[in-house]
Design a protein around this motif. Structure first.
Motif, PDB file in Angstrom:
ATOM      1  N   ASN A 108       1.747   2.021   5.991  1.00 52.23           N
ATOM      2  CA  ASN A 108       1.449   0.991   4.990  1.00 52.23           C
ATOM      3  C   ASN A 108       1.848  -0.391   5.526  1.00 52.23           C
ATOM      4  OD1 ASN A 108       4.176   0.495   4.415  1.00 52.23           O
ATOM      5  ND2 ASN A 108       4.119   1.485   2.413  1.00 52.23           N
ATOM      6  N   ASP A 109       1.770  -1.383   4.657  1.00 51.31           N
ATOM      7  CA  ASP A 109       1.943  -2.770   5.105  1.00 51.31           C
ATOM      8  C   ASP A 109       3.332  -3.332   4.819  1.00 51.31           C
ATOM      9  OD1 ASP A 109       1.265  -2.567   2.388  1.00 51.31           O
ATOM     10  OD2 ASP A 109       0.498  -4.609   2.302  1.00 51.31           O
ATOM     11  N   SER A 152       0.855  -1.181   0.000  1.00 47.30           N
ATOM     12  CA  SER A 152       0.000   0.000   0.000  1.00 47.30           C
ATOM     13  C   SER A 152       0.893   1.234   0.000  1.00 47.30           C
ATOM     14  CB  SER A 152      -0.872   0.003   1.264  1.00 47.30           C
ATOM     15  OG  SER A 152      -1.743  -1.101   1.257  1.00 47.30           O
ATOM     16  N   SER A 197     -12.372   1.456   6.425  1.00 48.43           N
ATOM     17  CA  SER A 197     -11.130   0.673   6.427  1.00 48.43           C
ATOM     18  C   SER A 197     -11.435  -0.700   5.838  1.00 48.43           C
ATOM     19  CB  SER A 197     -10.620   0.549   7.872  1.00 48.43           C
ATOM     20  OG  SER A 197      -9.479  -0.276   7.949  1.00 48.43           O
ATOM     21  N   ASN A 199      -2.304   0.069   7.865  1.00 52.04           N
ATOM     22  CA  ASN A 199      -2.873   0.993   6.875  1.00 52.04           C
ATOM     23  C   ASN A 199      -2.814   2.429   7.397  1.00 52.04           C
ATOM     24  OD1 ASN A 199      -5.169   1.517   8.444  1.00 52.04           O
ATOM     25  ND2 ASN A 199      -6.547   0.363   7.131  1.00 52.04           N
ATOM     26  N   HIS A 204      -6.567  -2.840   5.570  1.00 56.03           N
ATOM     27  CA  HIS A 204      -5.873  -3.507   6.672  1.00 56.03           C
ATOM     28  C   HIS A 204      -5.613  -4.946   6.228  1.00 56.03           C
ATOM     29  CE1 HIS A 204     -10.223  -3.724   7.601  1.00 56.03           C
ATOM     30  NE2 HIS A 204      -9.967  -4.964   7.940  1.00 56.03           N
ATOM     31  N   SER A 215      -6.205   2.659   2.885  1.00 53.91           N
ATOM     32  CA  SER A 215      -5.582   1.448   2.364  1.00 53.91           C
ATOM     33  C   SER A 215      -6.135   0.257   3.138  1.00 53.91           C
ATOM     34  CB  SER A 215      -4.065   1.506   2.559  1.00 53.91           C
ATOM     35  OG  SER A 215      -3.513   2.557   1.808  1.00 53.91           O
TER      36      SER A 215
END
Lengths: 256, 256, 256, 256
Positions: free
Chosen positions: A170-171, A160, C98, C170, C162, C160
């Motif tokens: 982000n991830d 992301s 989300s 996110n 999860h 973004s």
């Protein structure tokens, strides 16, 4: 005339530096040189992470090109990032890309720092929304065409988007951990902003991180040179600050 | 002799800078100057955050004194941090201190970056353990005596220690939020390491952050000058990079 | 026959409960009842956050429908989430969604917990990739059609995705902060997994959080009832655990 | 009389459960049973993490004893935590303790959830300050005497305190990573609050986590039974929810 002054400048700079170094030696007993911890490079647990390999920075049509073009030229950034991507793929290193996108509601944030204002004013990394790809292909937010064979091969993990400079939102950290990655080779754009914030955050999260100091580049603005800041901090903070050539050698010899 | 060369150096530096600036103007159409967003300074939601106001950096007996003493002298760091603490207290700004401590098991970490190795080699910020204060008073890990009236007044929130450079592994963010703080005035030691990592992380966590560029100082090592890096990044990333005098004026006039 | 046994069961349950309560009273001196802090509901700093309002949970065609359908029916989840969305929009509360998406490389994660395995086995929330919308429209990963007018109005912030249950990976926290949000009304799917993990993480990040206990639902599997767990933890952990009707009243009267 | 009713209750509960299970089988085609991923237990990369092994929960003098004593008795929590500590030490598993402390300024937080209010009202885990140990020894914030030989052996890592329920605001994640730990065996107090929040956060951070469901206990308050919630969520979310006996067997056989 300007050239001559630059020569004088350069000469006196070198002399002053030498004197400075000489002077430093006399306190060498007190200050030990900065160690170089280094890092083992092994495809089992080491990944290549690239930030922002996108047109807005790296294409002459990009909205931020003028800010970084000198630094990009000096470092051979475009070619070096491609060399890293290619070498990683050939030698079975996992590759993760952390892109930068802004959506219309990000323009409405109520506050932000200096370069955040610049990025929004330039309309950098603009997309129509997280669930729209309208106008994305070939835009400033898209990846450089020459990198797409490596990034869009179905193996590279595209995280992301990060939203300021680091991967806090982000991830990336989770994706690395879920693949058993503990060590990161870091490069991309731009040096003292997203690359450095990724370096710092990944280290705080307990990764071993090395940075490729010439597979990045930074903005020059208001007589501030981001590349100078980045190179100081890479060297002081990371486990290693390597050139593209150095890390390529390490990747190639990693599986012997 | 060295003084003369430094003068030549400085003079040619200024001339070159001027020429550079003049040249820049011709591309002014392309690169807009970096904005200065600034930040409202109001004790209702703004706090002073100080990192590492500890003897190991700021006392001549401290193990890292030699690394930072030139920068501390140039910035008047010691006095400026005290001015900030005093002004904050007088004008009802909440104060948070984020200290740096290492315990014996931190010495056994299996990996770390360059300055992490230096800090552990120097035995910086050493304490016997999280539940021991044996030998703490007056040690390198303790606060400067001159700051104690402000830090130990029962009002200042002393967070858990940060462990690398940023507040990712302590309770600073939570403590700020639980007091309704949304904006941070940031200063302390050292500029490009803990102060900058706090700046970056607080911004990623959605705080509005301004840095006091002369109430900090940084290490010089291996001809790397951390203060140069810090000042570039403060200006590019924060909402404002103020001098101690500037922020003191703002704090004083905040409640009119 | 089964009905009768259920009646016996229910009756004895009630009797036991009563006895239990009576018994509890005798130790009332020792255990104070759980407080109900509540939370101010004001569109200036309060937002509605909805997790996973997606077909895979809430449409009879969704791959996880069978796991949650009883709970969805009992709570009137589908209607209640819509009521929250509508009331928030009419009363000028910001709305954040989300969502939950999985890409092909998420299927290759090397480890995961029990329900993670279930989600991957069911191919929940599948998308072709972060930069592909092929087959997305109307899929299990897409939003319920009845929610789209509220979610796709250009004002709702869609974060973004999860990636496990919470917003740690996110940009929800950042997006909330960048809009000045300090208090959250939380609902969505599923109760003890994503809603509860969002509740816990937002609280750790210093938000004031209330949960809408009947605008959510949870899986029943292996005789484990997620809704029971969720309701206990909502009540113990959040600032308030409200019904949809209760929070709607509060939102309606917030701007008087 | 109460005993008899409890028997009726229990019997009808079992019958109903059986009928329920039987009924479930008919939809077995639709709902696959919850998988049990399990987790490899190896001292090289697996650690024991204990939350809040402190007097306020586990000593009859503790301020929260009345809330948890039934659950502690049922699970044999006190003995089981000690068994885990002992077995970990004998078999060379690293041990990490994540304690819970509150300082005077934590009492001034401007908002909080329900059990946060309870904890502050009870003055749980009170210490005079982060740099004071006055009155700490033997207090409610101190470790149980029987655990001290394991926790205070100079090897166990005692992290900074968590401040709500999870490790988001302390250094647990970093300490684990800096020792090469990727898998966690989790136990301690209390089940649905700190243990569960640790479980959730460690999983979001990319650890493999198993919980020991009877080396924990939970509060009963307002007819809410935290232990019920914890056991549902442990089973649904973790890689495994083991009894103390099960995990002890695994630790003992791990280095064969």
């Amino acid at each position: 005339m300007r050239k001559i002054l630059q020569c004088i400048f350069l000469f006196s700079f070198i002399v002053t530096l030498d004197l400075y170094c000489f002077n430093q030696n006399s306190v060498a007993a007190q200050i030990k040189p900065l160690p170089t911890p280094g890092m083992k490079v092994d495809p089992k647990n080491t990944a290549l992470v690239i930030t922002d390999p996108q047109n807005d920075f790296l294409s002459p049509d990009g909205v931020a090109w003028n800010l970084v073009k000198d630094s990009v030229a000096k470092n051979h950034t475009i070619e070096n990032i491609e060399l890293l991507l290619k070498t990683a793929k050939v030698n079975n290193f996992k590759v993760f890309v952390s892109p930068h996108y802004y959506y219309p509601y990000d323009q409405k944030w109520r506050f932000g720092g200096a370069m955040e204002h610049s990025m929004h004013a330039l309309k950098m990394y603009q997309r129509k929304g997280p669930l729209s790809l309208e106008g994305f292909k070939g835009s400033g937010a898209d990846f450089l065409d020459r990198y797409k064979p490596y990034i869009e091969d179905g193996q590279t993990v595209i995280t992301s988007p990060h939203k300021i400079y680091g991967p806090e939102a982000n991830d990336l950290v989770l994706q690395l951990r879920k693949q058993g990655i503990t060590s990161v080779i870091l490069a991309g754009m731009s040096g003292n902003l997203c690359v450095e914030s990724h370096m710092r955050e990944l280290i705080e999260q307990g990764f071993e991180v090395s940075v490729v100091h010439d597979a990045t580049a930074a903005a020059k603005i208001n007589n501030l040179d981001g590349d100078i800041a980045a190179k100081i901090n890479f060297r002081m903070i990371a486990s290693a600050s390597w050139s593209t050539n150095e890390i390529i050698d390490k990747m190639k010899s990693s599986h012997r």
